[in-house]
Design an enzyme around this catalytic site. Sequence first.
Site, PDB file in Angstrom:
ATOM      1  N   ASP A  83      -4.582  -0.979  -3.581  1.00  0.00           N
ATOM      2  CA  ASP A  83      -3.313  -0.274  -3.538  1.00  0.00           C
ATOM      3  C   ASP A  83      -2.284  -1.182  -2.867  1.00  0.00           C
ATOM      4  OD1 ASP A  83      -1.601   1.961  -3.853  1.00  0.00           O
ATOM      5  OD2 ASP A  83      -1.916   2.512  -1.758  1.00  0.00           O
ATOM      6  N   ASP A 132      -5.422   3.253   1.209  1.00  0.00           N
ATOM      7  CA  ASP A 132      -5.155   3.857   2.513  1.00  0.00           C
ATOM      8  C   ASP A 132      -5.183   5.377   2.461  1.00  0.00           C
ATOM      9  OD1 ASP A 132      -2.670   3.906   1.008  1.00  0.00           O
ATOM     10  OD2 ASP A 132      -1.676   4.493   2.882  1.00  0.00           O
ATOM     11  N   ASP A 176       1.274  -0.007  -1.238  1.00  0.00           N
ATOM     12  CA  ASP A 176       1.859   0.578  -0.026  1.00  0.00           C
ATOM     13  C   ASP A 176       0.763   1.077   0.911  1.00  0.00           C
ATOM     14  OD1 ASP A 176       4.782   0.454  -0.437  1.00  0.00           O
ATOM     15  OD2 ASP A 176       4.331   1.669  -2.200  1.00  0.00           O
TER      16      ASP A 176
END
Length: 259
Positions: free
Chosen positions: A13, A209, A15
Amino acid sequence: MSTRRPIDSWLTDMDGVLIHEGTPIPGADAFIKGLKDSGKPFLVLTNNSIYTPRDLHARLSRMGLDVPVANIWTSALATAKFLDDQRPGGTAYVIGEAGLTTALHDVGYILTDADPDYVVLGETRTYSFEALTKAIRLIRGGARFIATNPDETGPSPEGVLPATGSVAALITKATGQEPYFVGKPNPLMMRAGLNAIGAHSETSAMIGDRMDTDVLAGLESGMTTFLVLTGLTAVPDIERYPFKPSRVVESIADLVAEI
């Protein structure tokens, strides 16, 4: 416990893993450099459909992260691929930015508000009441409802922003129609990405995250999953979920040696 095969390809990922509010996370540059030096297939993923891969390449480059355009995979690209597979040469009414409209143009879709096959909802910073009203009327008139991703909020330096999932809920309330969400945690986005780089899930890893999108998508796609703690998830949050990542690490810096 079964032993997994070595990791030959990586999906990560963007961000919360590589960058945070426009700043690179320490170790992100070393991780990207390690991937490029290794020659292993990799993709940087984002559920955000605003930007084209070229836009994201330029944005990351300004931060010192050199990610080739071909190694960027967005929910907009996954949505265009899905629609091209489902109904080649179709028509769509689109609420979204250049990332989404360009991806649909590139697969031969015609963008129109005249009896479209689909209403496609993506991220935008300028949701207009007029556009939402048109989308609602078209869906009530029979257009199929597609959304690039289910994220309810997105990050910004000023705080959270309403994202595609929140706006989709408004349209659903007005039409009674749930959208088909293409982006994470739908494993469709992950499998299409793996296919794009010629990778196999049993020898691939997903780094994210978020438990509810990144880890879940990786898990349902059959990949090894790594959760980093530099984004939206803290250690106490993990126990709330009925599934868990393969491993939890502090940050992307802890995975450079794993490449």
